[in-house]
Each structure stands twice: as structure tokens, then as C-alpha cells.
Design a protein around this motif. Sequence first.
Motif, PDB file in Angstrom:
ATOM      1  N   TYR A 168       0.850  -1.184   0.000  1.00 21.14           N
ATOM      2  CA  TYR A 168       0.000   0.000   0.000  1.00 21.14           C
ATOM      3  C   TYR A 168       0.889   1.238   0.000  1.00 21.14           C
ATOM      4  O   TYR A 168       2.037   1.196   0.428  1.00 21.14           O
ATOM      5  N   SER A 169       0.333   2.351  -0.447  1.00 24.55           N
ATOM      6  CA  SER A 169       1.113   3.580  -0.559  1.00 24.55           C
ATOM      7  C   SER A 169       1.311   4.282   0.783  1.00 24.55           C
ATOM      8  O   SER A 169       2.199   5.114   0.922  1.00 24.55           O
ATOM      9  N   SER A 170       0.483   3.969   1.783  1.00 29.22           N
ATOM     10  CA  SER A 170       0.591   4.630   3.081  1.00 29.22           C
ATOM     11  C   SER A 170       0.156   3.686   4.192  1.00 29.22           C
ATOM     12  O   SER A 170      -0.537   2.698   3.952  1.00 29.22           O
ATOM     13  N   ARG A 171       0.558   4.024   5.419  1.00 27.97           N
ATOM     14  CA  ARG A 171       0.130   3.235   6.580  1.00 27.97           C
ATOM     15  C   ARG A 171      -1.390   3.281   6.731  1.00 27.97           C
ATOM     16  O   ARG A 171      -2.009   2.290   7.074  1.00 27.97           O
ATOM     17  N   GLN A 172      -1.950   4.482   6.496  1.00 28.72           N
ATOM     18  CA  GLN A 172      -3.391   4.611   6.660  1.00 28.72           C
ATOM     19  C   GLN A 172      -4.143   3.722   5.691  1.00 28.72           C
ATOM     20  O   GLN A 172      -5.198   3.171   6.018  1.00 28.72           O
ATOM     21  N   ALA A 173      -3.610   3.553   4.479  1.00 25.44           N
ATOM     22  CA  ALA A 173      -4.255   2.679   3.497  1.00 25.44           C
ATOM     23  C   ALA A 173      -4.242   1.233   3.980  1.00 25.44           C
ATOM     24  O   ALA A 173      -5.209   0.492   3.771  1.00 25.44           O
ATOM     25  N   VAL A 174      -3.149   0.828   4.645  1.00 27.41           N
ATOM     26  CA  VAL A 174      -3.082  -0.521   5.214  1.00 27.41           C
ATOM     27  C   VAL A 174      -4.169  -0.683   6.270  1.00 27.41           C
ATOM     28  O   VAL A 174      -4.906  -1.679   6.290  1.00 27.41           O
ATOM     29  N   ILE A 175      -4.265   0.308   7.160  1.00 31.39           N
ATOM     30  CA  ILE A 175      -5.234   0.245   8.257  1.00 31.39           C
ATOM     31  C   ILE A 175      -6.666   0.248   7.718  1.00 31.39           C
ATOM     32  O   ILE A 175      -7.516  -0.519   8.178  1.00 31.39           O
ATOM     33  N   ASP A 176      -6.928   1.112   6.733  1.00 34.08           N
ATOM     34  CA  ASP A 176      -8.286   1.202   6.167  1.00 34.08           C
ATOM     35  C   ASP A 176      -8.708  -0.137   5.568  1.00 34.08           C
ATOM     36  O   ASP A 176      -9.848  -0.580   5.760  1.00 34.08           O
ATOM     37  N   ASP A 177      -7.808  -0.781   4.824  1.00 36.67           N
ATOM     38  CA  ASP A 177      -8.142  -2.065   4.217  1.00 36.67           C
ATOM     39  C   ASP A 177      -8.303  -3.145   5.275  1.00 36.67           C
ATOM     40  O   ASP A 177      -9.184  -4.011   5.166  1.00 36.67           O
ATOM     41  N   PHE A 178      -7.467  -3.087   6.317  1.00 36.23           N
ATOM     42  CA  PHE A 178      -7.573  -4.052   7.409  1.00 36.23           C
ATOM     43  C   PHE A 178      -8.937  -3.940   8.091  1.00 36.23           C
ATOM     44  O   PHE A 178      -9.613  -4.952   8.343  1.00 36.23           O
ATOM     45  N   GLU A 179      -9.351  -2.711   8.374  1.00 33.01           N
ATOM     46  CA  GLU A 179     -10.651  -2.501   9.025  1.00 33.01           C
ATOM     47  C   GLU A 179     -11.798  -3.004   8.146  1.00 33.01           C
ATOM     48  O   GLU A 179     -12.785  -3.543   8.640  1.00 33.01           O
ATOM     49  N   LYS A 180     -11.650  -2.810   6.838  1.00 32.08           N
ATOM     50  CA  LYS A 180     -12.705  -3.192   5.906  1.00 32.08           C
ATOM     51  C   LYS A 180     -12.802  -4.702   5.723  1.00 32.08           C
ATOM     52  O   LYS A 180     -13.914  -5.254   5.639  1.00 32.08           O
ATOM     53  N   SER A 181     -11.655  -5.381   5.681  1.00 33.91           N
ATOM     54  CA  SER A 181     -11.654  -6.797   5.317  1.00 33.91           C
ATOM     55  C   SER A 181     -11.432  -7.773   6.468  1.00 33.91           C
ATOM     56  O   SER A 181     -11.738  -8.956   6.338  1.00 33.91           O
ATOM     57  N   GLN A 182     -10.899  -7.280   7.602  1.00 38.09           N
ATOM     58  CA  GLN A 182     -10.507  -8.202   8.666  1.00 38.09           C
ATOM     59  C   GLN A 182     -11.266  -8.012   9.982  1.00 38.09           C
ATOM     60  O   GLN A 182     -11.085  -8.793  10.921  1.00 38.09           O
ATOM     61  N   ILE A 183     -12.116  -6.992  10.066  1.00 40.29           N
ATOM     62  CA  ILE A 183     -12.803  -6.692  11.326  1.00 40.29           C
ATOM     63  C   ILE A 183     -14.315  -6.707  11.140  1.00 40.29           C
ATOM     64  O   ILE A 183     -14.829  -6.185  10.148  1.00 40.29           O
ATOM     65  N   LYS A 184     -15.001  -7.289  12.101  1.00 44.96           N
ATOM     66  CA  LYS A 184     -16.461  -7.306  12.103  1.00 44.96           C
ATOM     67  C   LYS A 184     -16.955  -6.930  13.491  1.00 44.96           C
ATOM     68  O   LYS A 184     -16.476  -7.465  14.490  1.00 44.96           O
ATOM     69  N   SER A 185     -17.892  -5.992  13.558  1.00 42.48           N
ATOM     70  CA  SER A 185     -18.427  -5.560  14.850  1.00 42.48           C
ATOM     71  C   SER A 185     -19.273  -6.661  15.490  1.00 42.48           C
ATOM     72  O   SER A 185     -19.946  -7.427  14.794  1.00 42.48           O
ATOM     73  N   VAL A 186     -19.233  -6.719  16.826  1.00 41.84           N
ATOM     74  CA  VAL A 186     -19.988  -7.723  17.582  1.00 41.84           C
ATOM     75  C   VAL A 186     -20.670  -7.025  18.751  1.00 41.84           C
ATOM     76  O   VAL A 186     -20.083  -6.138  19.374  1.00 41.84           O
ATOM     77  N   GLU A 187     -21.899  -7.398  19.047  1.00 40.88           N
ATOM     78  CA  GLU A 187     -22.588  -6.846  20.214  1.00 40.88           C
ATOM     79  C   GLU A 187     -22.021  -7.485  21.482  1.00 40.88           C
ATOM     80  O   GLU A 187     -21.797  -8.699  21.529  1.00 40.88           O
ATOM     81  N   LEU A 188     -21.799  -6.666  22.499  1.00 39.43           N
ATOM     82  CA  LEU A 188     -21.244  -7.180  23.755  1.00 39.43           C
ATOM     83  C   LEU A 188     -22.121  -8.276  24.350  1.00 39.43           C
ATOM     84  O   LEU A 188     -21.619  -9.284  24.859  1.00 39.43           O
TER      85      LEU A 188
END
Length: 241
Positions: A168-188
Motif C-alpha cells: 500500500y502507498s501509506s500506513r493509513q491505506a493498510v489500516i483502512d483495508d484491514f478494518e474493511k476486510s478483517q474486522i467485524k463488529s460484535v454486540e457485547l
Amino acid sequence: MTHCVIDQNLKELLLNYLKRHKKADLLTTYFFFLEKKYQIQPVLFLRKKTIYQSKAQLLNKLEEEGKLWRETQIIIQVGLPAVNEATKKIYICPFTGKVFGDNTHPNPQDAIYDWVSKCPENKERIDGMRVKRFFVSEDPEMIKTYVKKRRNPITKIVFSSGITGKLYSSRQAVIDDFEKSQIKSVELVDVPGQNRFKIEDNFLSFIQDQLDDSKISQFVDTLSQYAEFEGHVKCWLEENQ
């Protein structure tokens, strides 16, 4: 018994929640209270099948371990020359000057035929077909006129994902893609009863500590001090009898 602390803002959040969920049971309401009081927003890290207390906690952990992104260098070559010092023969388009060298293209003669047959500047036709006229030269001096100095390679700092290895061209781009593809919200409220995923150790300890009967009783006792919650508290106590 020591009462848990519920400030005015948290009280308003609980009232609004119970207005929207009139039949909410005690545990569901208690988990909502914990989410707001401790600002918990659980997320599932899909790759590791592990639930964390929040996105920020997960990102901080991965960054501290050097697993979220890595800084690296790549070398970018800017174009390949069509003709160089080792070229012995060239094929030239008479309409645009495009050239193919015998050592820079795997099939230069086929390439020049294909090029002139489609060249937008080629207006010459025979029987309605574009002519396939081109020039050929083996003259070293002629060939030298087509040799262009190649631009120096560019060294660029980029960032690679510690999870997927993609660049990726920037750290933020890495983080943005990680949040989009690797994280899913869960109810407590759904976290303690699930058995498909692991709960991160510190988060698990927190949940176990908060599910202590005495703390739940403190929560109910505190709400009972407010007339607005009287009906709900009465229903919860009756359900637990």
C-alpha cells in the motif's frame, strides 16, 4: 452494598434504551450499560477468529507487535527502452515513428506488422485494407539516433500488510483495508454466550469480572433509586424469583 456509579449522561442513555426496548431483560440492559460506561465496542478479528474489546485495542496490539504494517522500499523502473546500445536491427513505423528493436522485443517483425495495421495515423489503404508498410534499418549510426538514455530507477517507501502481505502507498491505506476486510463488529451481549470464537484474554477477564452476581445486584440496586426505572426493576426482580 456499594452502588455502581451512573452519571446523568449514562442515566439518559439507559432511559432511551429502555424506551426503545421495553421488554429488555436484566442482562441485556446490563450489557448495554457496560458498553456505554466503559466505551466497549467489541470486534471480531476474522483472520485469528478472536474477539477483542474494541477496534482501537486490536489495532494498538498489532502495531505494538509489528504485525499490522511494515515499512519497506521498492524500486520502480520507468519504462523500458525500445532501442539500446546492443540493438542491431530496428523496425520503424513511417506514420508515427514508433520503433521496435531486435533485442528489446521477442517478435519485432510481428510487432511492427501488427502496429502499422492498426496505427491510427496510417491512412494508406489498398483494396480497403490498411497497408503494412514500414522501414527497416541495420545502420549502427541510424540505430544510435533512436537510443534514449533511460531514466534512473525511483526508490519509493511503501507499506506492506503484516496480515496479507499486500503493498500500500501509506500506513493509513493498510489500516483502512484491514478494518474493511478483517474486522467485524460484535454486540457485547452476544460475546459471553458464543462458542465459535476465542475471546482475547484481557477482554475475557473483564467480562468474567463484570458478570459477578454482586456487581449485577449493585446495578439493579442503583437503578432502583430512580423512579424512572421502577417498572423495569420490578419486572427483573419478578423474573428472577
